[in-house]
Design an enzyme around this catalytic site. Structure first.
Site, PDB file in Angstrom:
ATOM      1  N   TYR A 177      34.554  78.343   9.933  1.00 36.52           N
ATOM      2  CA  TYR A 177      34.939  76.660   8.635  1.00 36.52           C
ATOM      3  C   TYR A 177      34.253  75.921   8.735  1.00 36.52           C
ATOM      4  CZ  TYR A 177      37.849  80.593   6.673  1.00 36.52           C
ATOM      5  OH  TYR A 177      38.669  82.044   6.091  1.00 36.52           O
ATOM      6  N   TYR A 222      40.002  81.706  -0.466  1.00 37.10           N
ATOM      7  CA  TYR A 222      40.365  80.761  -0.647  1.00 37.10           C
ATOM      8  C   TYR A 222      40.273  80.026   0.741  1.00 37.10           C
ATOM      9  CZ  TYR A 222      42.934  82.363   4.727  1.00 37.10           C
ATOM     10  OH  TYR A 222      42.212  82.594   5.471  1.00 37.10           O
ATOM     11  N   ARG A 223      39.429  80.049   0.926  1.00 33.90           N
ATOM     12  CA  ARG A 223      39.113  79.173   2.157  1.00 33.90           C
ATOM     13  C   ARG A 223      37.454  78.999   2.072  1.00 33.90           C
ATOM     14  NH1 ARG A 223      41.628  79.263   7.848  1.00 33.90           N
ATOM     15  NH2 ARG A 223      41.080  77.260   9.008  1.00 33.90           N
TER      16      ARG A 223
END
Ligand code: ADP
Length: 518
Positions: free
Chosen positions: A97, A474-475
């Site tokens: 991420y 969602y991310r």
């Protein structure tokens, strides 16, 4: 790379080298020279990104480490004075991420790992209050050293990541407490202007219910400090699960890709009814294989792993096209009743081979899945990074409803886009309360510039094509935050920005996080 006299990091946009040096001098005066990192070797660990962009695009300006709330306040004061932005991290293990690096070059990393006190654990209520630098391993050790029978819920890089960073980024785990933000209760947040807010009951002087009642009074604020850049979270309360008297992890193996539809239809009712109470997982053949072997064992060419290799892996490694991992928790009597319900449901569906812990023995990947579903420490899933090698990984995680028909369409779409870009479909579904997180690890060789470019194009197309069909992630990693925010539409983006302007008018906190800026 733009350098200043006293930092080898990148310069924030709009700041002169002289201004930046002045800010660094102030940070040194506040924190002491050891907590302001500016040398190349000191900054290097914070630049090890896995996303498909050049390292320079996420090069921090410097790194500052705070040890107290007062220091965080002091740092933000200097940031406002010199307009130098900071990117707060807690344990900084946000692999896939963006890792520890900021969304934008020149942002100073505010590393909170030295604020690592376990402030309180209440064994009776099953609550904890922790600082940002506390790792899951540390909390796990604390519970076992003090004989406190409470379980954690952690993401796969458990031991080295931490509950605060994971929860404020709305990460998930695999136990009945796997939706981490749902189990969060109370925060302390330093706002951009230096004010310290305690959310919920924490605002009430002398209250002792900060860690037991989430909502407090009036608008509920904790949510706006997750996946955002509105404050620096310096304490977080959380609920921990009482260790059950008995625990029964199991796996179910399915042979065909299309079986995913039946799997969801068979198991969703058991999840919603809490017969299977945990965030169970359906892992595909490549995810399973990657956690135990490198791809080169069966295929050492380039591009997409051929179906023939996958069939060989399934047969020789004893892996299904889809592999369910779930668990039962409770007293032995409760487990016996629920086990009969699970077995009957699987038998009635006509497919799926159940594998118990007794059958699996000490073998991987069952062993690490059994550990994750009880919040134990394991790093086995790092095997994913060996699958193709080269250090590239980006999670593509669209959300869908927990219906079988959705999964087949999503699987086919993801696979087609990945394969078109020469990449593999390495995927699992994590089952939430009513939703599925379809988690695809876009793995690529980051040392190969051509493959890196392809992975970037692939990820962008995944977002676009899923978006057209009403699916959003969602991310997302730091390279695609704007594109992901666009999927949620202009009204949402405008409100995010209004709140940003109100709380952080100089835009000093994590510019670009979740696509938000002033
Ligand atoms: P972990 O190591 O548990 O994966 P990180 O420390 O990398 O978690 O945090 C994940 C992300 O959450 C960071 O990149 C940052 O955007 C955000 N974040 C982490 N800690 C804080 C904090 N204390 N306050 C605000 N945002 C934070």
């Amino acid at each position: 790379m733009a350098n200043t006299d006293s930092s080898t990091g990148a310069l924030p946009p709009g700041i002169s080298a002289a201004q930046f040096d002045q800010a660094l001098a102030k940070f040194r005066a506040l924190l002491g020279p050891d907590l302001v990192l500016t040398d190349e070797e000191q900054i290097a660990p914070y630049t090890k990104i896995m996303v498909a962009e050049e390292t320079e695009k996420h090069m921090p300006g410097a790194v500052v480490l705070a040890t107290t709330v007062e220091q965080v306040q002091g740092i933000l004061k200097i940031c406002n004075e010199f307009r130098t932005p900071v990117w707060p991290i807690s344990t900084g293990r946000n692999f896939g991420y963006g890792s520890a690096a900021p969304a934008r070059a020149g942002t100073i990393i505010l590393d909170l790992k030295k604020m690592n006190k376990i402030i309180e654990v209440d064994p009776v209520l099953g609550t904890a209050l922790v600082e940002p630098g506390v790792t899951y391993q540390q909390l796990h050790d604390y519970l076992s050293e003090n004989n406190i029978p409470l379980w954690l819920s952690c993401p796969a890089p458990s031991a080295i990541a931490g509950p605060l960073g994971n929860t404020v980024d709305r990460g998930v785990g695999y136990t009945p407490y796997g939706e981490h933000f749902l189990m969060q209760c109370g925060m302390e947040v330093v706002l951009a202007d230096g004010e310290v807010l305690r959310t919920g009951m924490g605002s009430v002087p002398n209250s002792n219910s900060w860690q037991v009642f989430k909502w407090g009074y009036g608008p509920y604020l904790d949510g706006i400090f997750t996946q955002s850049n509105y404050g620096v979270v310096t304490k977080m309360g959380m609920w921990l699960m009482p260790a059950p008297p008995a625990y029964k992890p199991f796996s179910i193996r399915y042979e065909k890709d299309e079986d995913i539809d039946l799997i969801v239809e068979t198991l969703r009712p058991l999840r919603i009814a809490q017969v299977i109470p945990n965030a169970m997982v359906f892992a595909n053949v490549m995810w399973e294989a990657a956690t135990i072997i490198p791809r080169s064992k069966y295929y050492d060419g380039k591009g997409v792993t051929p179906d023939s290799a996958l069939e060989e892996i399934k047969a020789r490694e004893g892996i299904g096209a889809w592999n369910v991992y779930a668990a039962l928790y409770g007293t032995p009597e409760q487990i016996e009743v629920n086990w009969a319900i699970v077995k009957n449901a699987v038998e009635a569906s006509g497919k799926g081979r159940i594998i118990t812990q007794e059958e699996a023995g000490d073998t991987e990947p069952f062993k690490y899945r059994a550990a994750l579903m009880k919040g134990d420490m394991t790093l086995q899933e790092f095997g994913l990074y060996r699958w193709r090698g080269g250090g590239g990984s980006m999670w593509f995680a669209p959300v869908s409803v927990a219906k079988g028909s959705e999964t087949v369409a999503q699987m086919n779409l993801a696979k087609a886009i990945l394969n078109e870009h020469g990449l593999d479909y390495v995927a699992e579904f994590i089952v939430g309360m009513r939703d599925l997180h379809h988690v695809v690890d876009v793995l690529f060789d980051r040392s190969d510039p051509e493959e890196t470019q392809r992975a970037h194009a692939c990820f962008s197309k995944l977002l676009t094509e899923f978006g057209k069909r009403g699916y959003a992630v969602y991310r997302v990693n730091t390279a695609f935050m704007d594109q992901a925010a666009d999927l949620y539409g202009p009204t949402k983006r405008a409100i995010d920005q209004k709140i940003k302007r109100a709380l952080d008018p100089n835009g000093i906190l994590a510019p670009g996080k979740s696509g938000i800026d002033i």
